[in-house]
Design an enzyme around this catalytic site. Structure first.
Site, mmCIF file in Angstrom:
data_model
loop_
_atom_site.group_PDB
_atom_site.id
_atom_site.type_symbol
_atom_site.label_atom_id
_atom_site.label_comp_id
_atom_site.label_asym_id
_atom_site.label_seq_id
_atom_site.Cartn_x
_atom_site.Cartn_y
_atom_site.Cartn_z
ATOM 1 N N HIS A 158 0.355 -7.474 11.682
ATOM 2 C CA HIS A 158 -0.623 -6.557 11.122
ATOM 3 C C HIS A 158 -1.003 -5.530 12.177
ATOM 4 C CE1 HIS A 158 -2.884 -9.478 13.421
ATOM 5 N NE2 HIS A 158 -3.882 -8.605 13.485
ATOM 6 N N ASP A 192 -4.615 -3.337 13.489
ATOM 7 C CA ASP A 192 -6.041 -3.658 13.460
ATOM 8 C C ASP A 192 -6.913 -2.611 12.782
ATOM 9 O OD1 ASP A 192 -5.723 -6.088 14.639
ATOM 10 O OD2 ASP A 192 -6.176 -5.411 16.671
ATOM 11 N N HIS A 210 1.235 -6.327 15.532
ATOM 12 C CA HIS A 210 1.344 -7.540 16.344
ATOM 13 C C HIS A 210 1.067 -8.763 15.486
ATOM 14 C CE1 HIS A 210 -2.817 -6.117 16.426
ATOM 15 N NE2 HIS A 210 -3.189 -7.381 16.531
ATOM 16 N N ARG A 262 -5.362 -23.485 21.062
ATOM 17 C CA ARG A 262 -5.270 -22.178 21.724
ATOM 18 C C ARG A 262 -6.580 -21.431 21.523
ATOM 19 N NH1 ARG A 262 -4.319 -16.861 19.805
ATOM 20 N NH2 ARG A 262 -2.736 -15.632 20.907
#
Length: 688
Positions: free
Chosen positions: A539, A541, A611, A621
């Site tokens: 996508h 941002d 990204h 994570r």
């Protein structure tokens, strides 16, 4: 008309509907001359575009068969002509010249032999090509670099898998998809397709086979697997088979290298790691053979310390001198022939203006002309960015502004293959990472999900997603649920990132924080087997990305006011989870970054930086996600409220805290569908 007749003929050759097809691609009929692969491939793509699935399959299969047949004919001719009397190229100088004769005399004795052999081989190749491939020989089937690259990337299998799927032949579709995916492991659309095939009831595990993998790789993998289970006796024949087939493949490759130079410019980088482990593994339980194998390794790497120690150990175990032990004969032949060919190649580079990039680090320096040694040494020392990060480069125009000790620029936009991208390290100490990780853990245990309900992620059902905003952290700290040190550090670090991002990307225009989010993604145990989806889909941002057209619309529901994005990582003790950038098509990966404590990835938020995040398959994570804006009206008000709340004195007993929930929009509202302006299917807008 001729093209229509060809289609009709291929339709007649197709099996009737529902009949089984042979696995893989069957060879051409004996004696049948191959057709032009480029014309067949072009016709296959036209049939595919028209939705004529059966003709598309037939044409694409025939293009692959014909290309393989042309390649085999070329290799057979080159191998046969290399063995012709008078066509063998001189490997080494025939004799050492007298001391007073000089190097010119040596070349004078060698050059006539080389020229005579080269002319004889050229004549033989012309005649053989005409016999095997018809008038014109191999030149008639020469194709452009674009088509060679398409076949090298196995693109025909991508079209084949889709055509097979339309024909309801799922087994063959899965095999074609797997074959393409092996050569293109970062192709995101194929990852999704593979995941769908694995869920289909009509697809068996054995369907996922590589139709182009050389058999010696399978033998090598089997041998290593047996060796890993301590079954050395069973591993030995498999590894020996892999070695012999590899040497045969080298002969085939050597024959394939004899042709016009433009045909050889296939930009493929192969690993050149040493093969000592293979040779030593073959000789398990046979010390004499082990000595021969280690001596073979030393032919390539005479200074290899590990091989020398192994040789001393094996000789000590033998207990007596064995003067007859020498390197393996097949390896000696390979090395001697390779060195002879390198002498010829370097001669052509030095005197004929040819180009040659030696792939072997074991080539002795004596074989390289002195004028070329320095340049070759510089080329061999170079490393691509993703193998060895470059030395940090000081940038005074942003570092002087920031005045932060220990912050280094690890990768800039050029090294990340894009624009307005950067990786900086050293923004957090290990202790600070620990404090923020504990804050995230304490908040999650207190039930702070920041608007996300349940154990699932809004992006994938195979991970648990937890988020914490700065205001929620401040409220939990005031309530004593989490430590105030962590909440305060969250504010300080977000301002640290904003200051750095502005200094690096926008020194002449102030940036404001628009949203700050401490997020953790945890792999759900028992749900990671054969997983093919992403932790976060590709996508942009501040716009809605359309991979089909490469466009990105800056309109709601996208956060159009976001100008720069930042991801500050807190840990690396997990599996998967790397960030990656792509082209606007959301398929071609251009760079990827491994998270680690204190590493910031900052980039502009538009279409130039699509990204996503690879799946987190084990562990947890955590990162601090931040977005920045030039528009002061979109400044994050919760950041100011959180700062004021943490600076307030402790409340008196009985006094109530405000009950505002600072959570971001829930997924049900945030992931709105966008109608394509051109009437295409709506797409989902996603936020990192």
């Amino acid at each position: 008309m001729l093209r229509l007749l060809r289609w009709l003929l291929l339709l007649l050759l197709l099996p009737p509907p529902g009949s089984p097809e042979p696995p893989g691609l069957a060879p051409l009929s004996p004696g049948a001359a191959p057709q032009a692969p480029d014309l067949l491939y072009a016709d296959g793509l036209r049939a595919y575009s028209a939705g004529a699935w059966a003709p598309a399959v037939a044409l694409l299969r025939e293009a692959l068969r014909s290309r393989a047949a042309v390649g085999r004919a070329r290799l057979d001719c080159r191998a046969r002509c290399a063995a012709e009397p008078g066509a063998a190229l001189p490997a080494l100088l025939p004799a050492v010249p007298a001391p007073d004769s000089g190097p010119a005399a040596a070349r004078g004795a060698w050059e006539p032999l080389l020229l005579r052999a080269a002319l004889r081989r050229a004549e033989c190749l012309t005649q053989c090509g005409a016999r095997r491939l018809g008038p014109g020989g191999a030149a008639r089937f020469r194709v452009g670099s674009a088509l060679r690259d398409a076949f090298r990337r196995r693109e025909p299998y991508n079209y084949l898998q889709r055509a097979y799927y339309q024909l309801k032949k799922l087994d063959l579709a899965a095999a074609a998809a797997h074959t393409f995916f092996v050569a293109n492991p970062t192709h995101l659309q194929m990852r999704e397709d593979m995941a769908k095939y694995r869920r289909m009831s009509g697809v068996r595990p054995q369907s996922f086979r590589d139709l182009e993998t050389p058999p010696y790789w399978a033998a090598y993998d089997t041998g290593l697997e047996l060796l890993g289970r301590q079954e050395a006796g069973l591993a030995l024949p498999w590894l020996e088979e892999a070695l012999q087939e590899s040497l045969a493949q080298v002969e085939s490759c050597r024959a394939g290298c004899e042709g016009p130079e433009e045909q050889q410019r296939e930009e493929e980088e192969e690993g050149t790691g040493r093969q000592g482990g293979l040779y030593e593994a073959i000789a398990v339980g046979n010390l004499s053979q082990a000595v021969e194998n280690v001596l073979s390794v030393l032919l390539f790497y005479p200074e290899d310390e590990a091989a020398r120690k192994a040789l001393d150990q094996y000789r000590a175990q033998l207990g007596e001198p064995r003067p007859g032990l020498r390197p393996r004969e097949d390896i000696q032949r390979f090395v001697l022939r390779s060195l002879g060919e390198k002498r010829q190649l370097y001669y052509a580079v030095e005197h004929l203006g040819a180009s040659f990039k030696d792939p072997d680090p074991w080539t002795p320096a004596a074989f390289i002309p002195e004028a070329l040694r320095e340049k070759l040494r510089e080329d061999q020392e170079k490393r691509p960015w993703d193998h060895e990060p470059p030395e940090p480069k000081p940038l005074t125009h942003w570092k002087d502004v920031l005045l932060m000790e220990g912050v280094t620029l690890t990768q800039d936009a050029r090294q990340l293959n894009g624009s307005e991208r950067a990786v900086l390290d050293g923004l957090l100490t290990p202790a600070e990472c620990g404090v923020l990780l504990q804050l995230a853990k304490d908040a999650a245990e207190a039930g702070a999900r920041s608007g996300y309900r349940g154990r699932r992620s809004p992006h994938t059902p195979h991970e648990r997603f937890e988020g914490l905003t700065v205001l929620k952290a401040a409220q939990l700290a005031r309530a004593g649920t989490v430590g105030s040190q962590g909440a305060q550090l969250l504010l300080e670090v977000s301002e640290r990132v904003r200051t750095l991002t502005q200094a690096y990307f926008s020194p002449d225009r102030p940036l404001h924080l628009s949203f700050t989010h401490l997020v953790c993604r945890s792999a759900i145990e028992g749900e990671q087997a054969q997983r093919m989806d992403l932790s976060h889909p590709v996508h942009a941002d501040n716009c809605v990305l359309d991979p089909d057209t490469g466009e990105c619309w800056r309109e709601p529901p996208a956060y159009t006011y976001r100008d720069y994005s930042g991801l500050l990582y807190l840990n690396d003790d997990f599996q998967g989870g790397d960030l990656f950038f792509t082209e606007p098509n959301a398929l071609t990966v251009t760079a990827q970054v491994r998270p680690r404590c204190g590493r910031l990835v900052a980039f502009s938020s538009g279409v130039e930086n699509p990204h996503g995040v690879w799946a987190v398959t084990r562990g947890r994570r955590c990162a601090l996600a931040l977005w920045h804006t030039w528009a002061p009206e979109h400044r994050e008000q919760e950041w100011t409220e959180a700062k004021e709340l943490l600076q307030e004195p402790e409340k008196e007993e009985g006094e109530e805290m405000p009950g505002r929930d600072p959570a971001p929009e829930p997924p049900s509202r945030r992931l709105q569908r966008v109608q394509d302006k051109a009437g295409k299917a709506p797409r989902v807008r996603e936020e990192l």
